[in-house]
Motif scaffolding. Structure first.
Motif, PDB file in Angstrom:
ATOM      1  N   ASN A 281     -39.343 -23.975 -37.297  1.00 29.59           N
ATOM      2  CA  ASN A 281     -38.859 -22.637 -37.685  1.00 29.59           C
ATOM      3  C   ASN A 281     -37.416 -22.688 -38.147  1.00 29.59           C
ATOM      4  N   ASN A 282     -36.620 -23.480 -37.404  1.00 34.39           N
ATOM      5  CA  ASN A 282     -35.215 -23.566 -37.735  1.00 34.39           C
ATOM      6  C   ASN A 282     -35.001 -24.142 -39.134  1.00 34.39           C
ATOM      7  N   PHE A 283     -35.735 -25.236 -39.420  1.00 34.03           N
ATOM      8  CA  PHE A 283     -35.630 -25.843 -40.756  1.00 34.03           C
ATOM      9  C   PHE A 283     -36.016 -24.825 -41.832  1.00 34.03           C
ATOM     10  N   SER A 285     -36.206 -21.495 -41.648  1.00 34.82           N
ATOM     11  CA  SER A 285     -35.280 -20.350 -41.727  1.00 34.82           C
ATOM     12  C   SER A 285     -34.041 -20.733 -42.524  1.00 34.82           C
ATOM     13  N   ASN A 286     -33.530 -21.951 -42.281  1.00 39.06           N
ATOM     14  CA  ASN A 286     -32.364 -22.402 -43.046  1.00 39.06           C
ATOM     15  C   ASN A 286     -32.699 -22.501 -44.532  1.00 39.06           C
ATOM     16  N   SER A 287     -33.871 -23.077 -44.847  1.00 42.57           N
ATOM     17  CA  SER A 287     -34.255 -23.214 -46.252  1.00 42.57           C
ATOM     18  C   SER A 287     -34.347 -21.843 -46.909  1.00 42.57           C
ATOM     19  N   LYS A 289     -32.733 -19.233 -46.028  1.00 42.24           N
ATOM     20  CA  LYS A 289     -31.377 -18.684 -46.119  1.00 42.24           C
ATOM     21  C   LYS A 289     -30.615 -19.277 -47.310  1.00 42.24           C
ATOM     22  N   PHE A 290     -30.812 -20.585 -47.504  1.00 48.08           N
ATOM     23  CA  PHE A 290     -29.975 -21.262 -48.518  1.00 48.08           C
ATOM     24  C   PHE A 290     -30.693 -21.511 -49.850  1.00 48.08           C
ATOM     25  N   THR A 291     -31.852 -20.858 -50.077  1.00 52.67           N
ATOM     26  CA  THR A 291     -32.561 -21.048 -51.351  1.00 52.67           C
ATOM     27  C   THR A 291     -32.701 -19.705 -52.055  1.00 52.67           C
ATOM     28  N   LYS A 330     -22.216 -34.121 -40.508  1.00 54.02           N
ATOM     29  CA  LYS A 330     -21.724 -33.275 -39.417  1.00 54.02           C
ATOM     30  C   LYS A 330     -22.671 -32.149 -39.031  1.00 54.02           C
ATOM     31  N   ILE A 331     -23.647 -31.845 -39.908  1.00 54.73           N
ATOM     32  CA  ILE A 331     -24.372 -30.583 -39.689  1.00 54.73           C
ATOM     33  C   ILE A 331     -25.237 -30.540 -38.436  1.00 54.73           C
ATOM     34  N   PHE A 332     -25.521 -31.717 -37.842  1.00 58.57           N
ATOM     35  CA  PHE A 332     -26.293 -31.678 -36.597  1.00 58.57           C
ATOM     36  C   PHE A 332     -25.387 -31.502 -35.375  1.00 58.57           C
ATOM     37  N   GLU A 336     -20.952 -26.741 -36.499  1.00 64.79           N
ATOM     38  CA  GLU A 336     -20.577 -27.285 -37.804  1.00 64.79           C
ATOM     39  C   GLU A 336     -21.435 -26.654 -38.885  1.00 64.79           C
ATOM     40  N   GLN A 337     -20.783 -26.325 -40.009  1.00 65.22           N
ATOM     41  CA  GLN A 337     -21.525 -25.799 -41.143  1.00 65.22           C
ATOM     42  C   GLN A 337     -21.168 -26.618 -42.373  1.00 65.22           C
ATOM     43  N   GLY A 338     -22.019 -26.496 -43.420  1.00 68.07           N
ATOM     44  CA  GLY A 338     -21.857 -27.294 -44.632  1.00 68.07           C
ATOM     45  C   GLY A 338     -20.449 -27.238 -45.188  1.00 68.07           C
ATOM     46  N   ASP A 339     -19.919 -26.040 -45.382  1.00 67.61           N
ATOM     47  CA  ASP A 339     -18.502 -25.920 -45.696  1.00 67.61           C
ATOM     48  C   ASP A 339     -18.017 -24.566 -45.209  1.00 67.61           C
ATOM     49  N   GLY A 341     -16.965 -21.937 -46.520  1.00 71.48           N
ATOM     50  CA  GLY A 341     -17.401 -20.715 -47.197  1.00 71.48           C
ATOM     51  C   GLY A 341     -18.763 -20.228 -46.719  1.00 71.48           C
ATOM     52  N   ILE A 342     -19.511 -21.132 -46.062  1.00 72.27           N
ATOM     53  CA  ILE A 342     -20.897 -20.815 -45.678  1.00 72.27           C
ATOM     54  C   ILE A 342     -20.967 -19.578 -44.767  1.00 72.27           C
ATOM     55  N   THR A 343     -20.084 -19.532 -43.749  1.00 78.05           N
ATOM     56  CA  THR A 343     -20.159 -18.414 -42.800  1.00 78.05           C
ATOM     57  C   THR A 343     -19.948 -17.091 -43.519  1.00 78.05           C
ATOM     58  N   PHE A 346     -23.171 -16.668 -45.927  1.00 79.00           N
ATOM     59  CA  PHE A 346     -24.517 -16.619 -45.341  1.00 79.00           C
ATOM     60  C   PHE A 346     -24.549 -16.255 -43.857  1.00 79.00           C
ATOM     61  N   GLY A 347     -23.396 -16.218 -43.218  1.00 77.09           N
ATOM     62  CA  GLY A 347     -23.381 -15.948 -41.768  1.00 77.09           C
ATOM     63  C   GLY A 347     -23.848 -17.169 -41.002  1.00 77.09           C
ATOM     64  N   GLY A 348     -24.194 -17.005 -39.749  1.00 81.59           N
ATOM     65  CA  GLY A 348     -24.693 -18.123 -38.940  1.00 81.59           C
ATOM     66  C   GLY A 348     -23.625 -18.651 -38.004  1.00 81.59           C
ATOM     67  N   THR A 349     -24.075 -19.363 -36.992  1.00 79.25           N
ATOM     68  CA  THR A 349     -23.146 -19.857 -35.970  1.00 79.25           C
ATOM     69  C   THR A 349     -22.956 -21.364 -36.036  1.00 79.25           C
ATOM     70  N   GLY A 350     -23.822 -22.049 -36.813  1.00 82.15           N
ATOM     71  CA  GLY A 350     -23.746 -23.507 -36.835  1.00 82.15           C
ATOM     72  C   GLY A 350     -24.381 -24.131 -35.610  1.00 82.15           C
ATOM     73  N   LEU A 351     -25.185 -23.354 -34.892  1.00 81.51           N
ATOM     74  CA  LEU A 351     -25.801 -23.891 -33.662  1.00 81.51           C
ATOM     75  C   LEU A 351     -27.230 -24.368 -33.881  1.00 81.51           C
ATOM     76  N   GLY A 352     -27.902 -23.799 -34.893  1.00 78.18           N
ATOM     77  CA  GLY A 352     -29.328 -24.068 -35.102  1.00 78.18           C
ATOM     78  C   GLY A 352     -29.676 -25.548 -35.136  1.00 78.18           C
ATOM     79  N   LEU A 353     -29.007 -26.305 -36.016  1.00 77.42           N
ATOM     80  CA  LEU A 353     -29.362 -27.724 -36.155  1.00 77.42           C
ATOM     81  C   LEU A 353     -28.921 -28.547 -34.949  1.00 77.42           C
ATOM     82  N   ALA A 354     -27.849 -28.092 -34.290  1.00 79.28           N
ATOM     83  CA  ALA A 354     -27.410 -28.810 -33.076  1.00 79.28           C
ATOM     84  C   ALA A 354     -28.494 -28.689 -32.006  1.00 79.28           C
TER      85      ALA A 354
HETATM   86  P1  ADP Z   1     -26.182 -21.956 -39.292  1.00 81.11           P
HETATM   87  O1  ADP Z   1     -27.252 -21.917 -40.338  1.00 81.11           O
HETATM   88  O2  ADP Z   1     -26.346 -20.954 -38.216  1.00 81.11           O
HETATM   89  O3  ADP Z   1     -24.807 -21.964 -39.863  1.00 81.11           O
HETATM   90  P2  ADP Z   1     -27.287 -24.570 -38.668  1.00 81.11           P
HETATM   91  O4  ADP Z   1     -26.902 -25.507 -37.577  1.00 81.11           O
HETATM   92  O5  ADP Z   1     -28.697 -24.133 -38.730  1.00 81.11           O
HETATM   93  O6  ADP Z   1     -26.303 -23.339 -38.521  1.00 81.11           O
HETATM   94  O7  ADP Z   1     -26.906 -25.246 -40.024  1.00 81.11           O
HETATM   95  C1  ADP Z   1     -25.648 -25.875 -40.161  1.00 81.11           C
HETATM   96  C2  ADP Z   1     -25.234 -25.933 -41.613  1.00 81.11           C
HETATM   97  O8  ADP Z   1     -26.075 -26.849 -42.311  1.00 81.11           O
HETATM   98  C3  ADP Z   1     -25.374 -24.613 -42.366  1.00 81.11           C
HETATM   99  O9  ADP Z   1     -24.239 -23.786 -42.156  1.00 81.11           O
HETATM  100  C4  ADP Z   1     -25.468 -25.099 -43.794  1.00 81.11           C
HETATM  101  O10 ADP Z   1     -24.193 -25.391 -44.319  1.00 81.11           O
HETATM  102  C5  ADP Z   1     -26.215 -26.428 -43.678  1.00 81.11           C
HETATM  103  N1  ADP Z   1     -27.662 -26.286 -43.959  1.00 81.11           N
HETATM  104  C6  ADP Z   1     -28.670 -26.295 -43.065  1.00 81.11           C
HETATM  105  N2  ADP Z   1     -29.862 -26.201 -43.691  1.00 81.11           N
HETATM  106  C7  ADP Z   1     -29.606 -26.148 -45.007  1.00 81.11           C
HETATM  107  C8  ADP Z   1     -30.431 -26.052 -46.186  1.00 81.11           C
HETATM  108  N3  ADP Z   1     -31.750 -25.995 -46.101  1.00 81.11           N
HETATM  109  N4  ADP Z   1     -29.797 -26.021 -47.381  1.00 81.11           N
HETATM  110  C9  ADP Z   1     -28.450 -26.085 -47.447  1.00 81.11           C
HETATM  111  N5  ADP Z   1     -27.630 -26.169 -46.398  1.00 81.11           N
HETATM  112  C10 ADP Z   1     -28.188 -26.206 -45.185  1.00 81.11           C
END
Ligand code: ADP
Length: 537
Positions: A281-283, A285-287, A289-291, A330-332, A336-339, A341-343, A346-354
């Motif tokens: 779900n996390n993967f 939901s992220n896709s 969010k970012f597509t 770093k994203i796991f 940590e977030q991609g860069d 500007g992401i927050t 797109f919002g988010g806490t950077g906790l999902g992938l961790a």
């Molecule tokens: P969150 O999405 O809450 O910020 P995550 O731990 O789920 O936290 O993701 C960390 C970061 O990884 C995101 O902020 C984003 O920069 C990057 N990321 C994760 N999944 C994708 C994806 N499918 N496409 C692009 N960037 C992604």
């Protein structure tokens, strides 16, 4: 470099003068001398003497006796004693000197070069010894600090655990109220605009709950409290559920969503279905969010299959914004977030992938991310599972509006809950199921009410002022009147900690319900307890 105190003990003044002259050019020494062994002993006690050049033949105390005295006193036994002697070089003297504790000999007449060289070499030894001593002191100090740090870490872990228990209760309790009121409003007469407001409120409270759950999840995993529950389940059904959930969400963003399953994937595997779904779900939901355009695919590949085990890889591939190569490492990591500007965007806490990474570890699996910046990403989870043919019992979760659930037959229920919003919401729900409800605000009042009236069921919050739910349950369960002692009790616990739930059962609760709870779940629990009670009485 620190100067070293060197003592010359010789009964003849002229010997002291000539030896002092010989050593005068050596750096880092401070020469102290005496012609009297008794005075020399006092000097050794009072000053930090490192080397003593001791004449052997002296009236009164001879050199050997002097060195023995030095060695027998803990204050002076570290002093390096060198015997200075004119007597025969016979072995028995040599031995006597060494036995008394001397480290070396100098023979009269003194060879200036050898004397200087020996003293320099002993000074070097002393400096090395001093260095070792300092290092040992530092080592001992850091050992003490390490022990202290370990104790502090243990303390911190304990307070983190109780903070976690309290925070989960404190935050989930009001959310429970909000979610309950949403349920109530949903089952009332609403116009379309109001229905839209309720939907927005629902979305907002759900995302708040998601964030809180993420924070609680990561804290639970990090403090070793996350339990993995292995069971047999249909992985294919799970994937079908995931497909149903995300197909609609993808459609909302006009994205294609496909699930491509390897025909070799078995029907049933043994693992923790909830955690596997959480990872996938996390993967997805992220896709989502970012597509912005294109498609998202969940690809399930069987990498290896034996008679009893299967290694499967679940990959979510998207055509989204992608991740920069320097960020992918770093994203796991938590927060940590991609860069940066992401927050903002797109919002988010950077906790999902961790959380995903930690869950994968707990399932003995691994996660991986591949991405081309600007083109899309692929996130995968891989693990080996036991295959099973076992058919797990079907769970029937009937998502209904609570007011449409079957009515109970005139039940009288006591609610003990200090939070007004929660008791109001719970009372409304129970009344809509045909129950008569009394509300009290603490455990003491609950016990008093039970004494005075008859109840079919008690709903008991665990954390309450004056008397906690746990204590109240214990009192009720040992009631002299067996009819009262057998009243089924459901505790309402906002804690995510298993030991808190276990404590409720230990106190005597018949069932536990979390906060926020699903009305259908509560309805089922009440039906079960009431039918059990009817069967007994
Ligand atoms: P969150 O999405 O809450 O910020 P995550 O731990 O789920 O936290 O993701 C960390 C970061 O990884 C995101 O902020 C984003 O920069 C990057 N990321 C994760 N999944 C994708 C994806 N499918 N496409 C692009 N960037 C992604």
């Amino acid at each position: 470099m620190k100067s070293v105190n060197l003592l010359i003990l010789d009964d003849k003044e002229e010997n002291i003068i000539s030896l002092s002259a010989l050593l005068a050019d050596i750096q880092h020494i401070n020469i102290i001398s005496s012609t009297d062994p008794n005075e020399a002993l006092k000097i050794c006690w009072k000053n930090d003497i490192a080397i003593a050049l001791v004449d052997v033949q002296m009236p009164g105390i001879n050199g050997f006796e002097f060195v023995s005295l030095l060695k027998s006193n803990p204050k002076t036994n570290h002093i390096m004693a060198i015997m200075v002697t004119a007597i025969s070089k016979e072995d028995k003297y040599l031995l006597q000197g060494l036995k008394s504790g001397a480290v070396d000999y100098l023979y009269k007449p003194l060879n200036p070069e050898i004397t200087v060289a020996k003293v320099i070499s002993f000074i070097k030894q002393i400096h090395i010894q001093e260095e070792i001593k300092q290092k040992n002191i530092a080592l001992e100090e850091s050992r003490k600090q390490l022990i202290l740090a370990k104790e502090e870490a243990e303390e911190a872990r304990k307070s983190k655990e109780s903070f976690l228990a309290n925070m989960s209760h404190e935050i989930r309790t009001p959310i429970n109220g909000i979610v309950g009121i949403i349920h109530m409003l949903r089952s009332s007469e609403l116009n379309d605009e109001q229905k839209d407001w309720i939907n927005r409120l629902d979305t907002a409270s759900n995302s708040l709950l998601l964030i809180i759950n993420d924070i609680l999840d990561i804290s639970k995993i990090d403090s070793g409290m996350m339990k993995i529950e292995i069971e047999s389940f249909s992985i294919r059904k799970k994937l079908a559920d995931i497909k149903n959930i995300f197909k609609v969400k993808a459609l909302d963003k006009q994205l294609d969503f496909d699930v491509d399953i390897d025909p070799l994937l078995p029907e049933y595997i043994k693992s923790d279905p909830l955690r596997i779904q959480q990872i996938i779900n996390n993967f997805i939901s992220n896709s989502l969010k970012f597509t912005e355009s294109g498609n998202i695919t969940l690809k399930v590949a069987v990498l290896e299959k034996t008679l009893h085990a299967v290694t499967a890889q679940f990959t979510v591939i998207d055509t989204g914004i992608g991740i920069k190569p320097e960020a992918i490492e770093k994203i796991f990591l938590a927060f940590e977030q991609g860069d940066d500007g992401i927050t903002k965007k797109f919002g988010g806490t950077g906790l999902g992938l961790a959380i995903v990474k930690r869950l994968a570890d707990l399932l003995n699996g691994k996660v991986e991310a591949k991405s081309t910046y600007g083109d899309g990403s692929a996130f995968s989870f891989q693990a080996t599972f036991e295959q099973t043919e076992e058919l797990p019992p079907e769970e029937k979760i009937d998502k209904k509006v609570f007011s449409t659930l079957e009515k109970f037959d005139n039940l009288t229920i006591l609610i003990a809950e200090d939070n007004d919003l929660n008791s109001f919401m719970l009372a409304h729900m129970l009344e809509s199921w045909g129950c008569h409800v009394d509300i009290v605000k603490n455990g003491r009042q609950a016990v008093e009410n039970v004494n005075q009236q008859d109840y079919d069921l008690i709903m008991m919050d665990t954390h309450m002022p004056i008397m906690s739910g746990f204590e109240a349950i214990k009192e009720i369960k040992k009631h002299a009147n067996p009819k009262k002692a057998y009243i089924p009790i459901i505790t309402i616990s906002a804690s995510v900690l298993e030991h808190e739930q276990a404590a409720a059962y230990e106190a005597g609760a018949d069932s536990v319900i979390g906060k926020p709870f699903d009305p259908v779940d509560l309805h089922q629990k009440i039906s079960k307890l009431i039918s059990k009670k009817t069967a007994i009485s």
